[in-house]
Write an enzyme that holds these catalytic residues in place. Structure first.
Site: not given
Length: 273
Positions: A56, A67
């Site tokens: 990724e 995040d």
């Protein structure tokens, strides 16, 4: 732009190969441009050489809602260098023919919209990436992007959360391309002391309605946690903050060595019977 024959498999082909070997995929995440694109390129080569099955690659974004602090800080470091999306895509295009691990672009939908959805998907295909993960794209709004990905030989991986109903799991499983991504906990990415036992039950629920491969991410950061999740039936394990943390406080003499060592450690944990 010249067309290039890329060496890496599709996401689906990768999981077919792993299924034959009864192996669990290692899926590291790093942020593009942290601390710069030259280091990103070297990191991608290391992850490829040390047995990552998918990689990724996060596009740096200033409002990355899924995040945690480690990946947010990495995005801020990359953006501080005034890195453009075109810079990142050009570097992927140079690198992709030389590695065998499929690259999956991790990005937020506003970045796709800002480029134009059609243009963005076409560009991702041309640079040699094999798939997309868009964490803020709900399945109900995914049809157009799914169609574009299919037309461009890309695979859009959709996410299942711990709060997803069985009806919603069935819908996501039907639509997702390549594999399914189970979020191991509510909240943002980051380090957690333990993986919730409910993840084991969620894996079972998902596998009861689909034969598509299942990868698990968010909060997995150690070899012991990766091995545990594998034992629960995961087809792949995603480690993000743990890999990104290796790139913080970059030191050319040690950082890439630490990244290589950590990748090797996790890979060995996933290969153990």
């Amino acid at each position: 732009m010249n067309f290039i024959i890329f060496m890496s498999n599709t996401i689906s082909d990768t999981f077919k190969d792993l299924g034959f070997k009864k192996e669990c995929a290692l899926v590291p995440f790093i942020t593009a441009g942290d601390p710069n694109l030259n280091v990103t390129e070297e990191a991608l080569k290391i992850l490829d050489a040390e047995g990552a099955n998918l990689i990724e690659l996060g596009l740096p974004y200033s409002d990355s809602l899924a995040d945690g602090p480690v990946i947010q800080a990495a995005a801020a470091r990359a953006l501080h260098n005034q890195l453009s999306l075109e810079d990142i895509f050009n570097r992927i295009a140079q690198l992709a023919p030389n590695i065998s691990t499929p690259i999956v672009i991790f990005t937020y939908f506003n970045l796709i919209l800002s480029q134009g959805v059609d243009q963005f998907v076409t560009r991702v295909r041309l640079v040699g990436a094999k798939g997309l993960i868009v964490p803020d794209l709900p399945v109900e709004e995914s049809e157009y992007l799914l169609k574009l990905c299919e037309e461009n030989s890309l695979e859009l991986i959709l996410l299942i959360s711990p709060t997803s109903s069985i009806e919603r799991i069935k819908l996501i499983a039907e639509k997702s391309q390549g594999c399914l991504y189970i979020v191991a906990g509510t909240g943002v990415t980051g380090f957690r002391a333990n993986v919730d036992i409910e993840v084991k039950n969620l894996i079972s629920r998902v596998k009861s309605v689909t034969k598509k491969p299942v990868i698990i991410g968010f909060g997995i950061s150690t070899s012991a946690q990766a091995s545990l999740v594998k034992s629960w039936g995961a087809d792949g394990v995603v480690l993000g903050s743990a890999f990104v943390n290796k790139m913080s406080n970059f030191n050319s003499d040690s950082t890439l060595l630490n990244l290589r060592s950590f990748c090797r450690e996790i890979k060995q944990a996933l290969l153990m019977k």
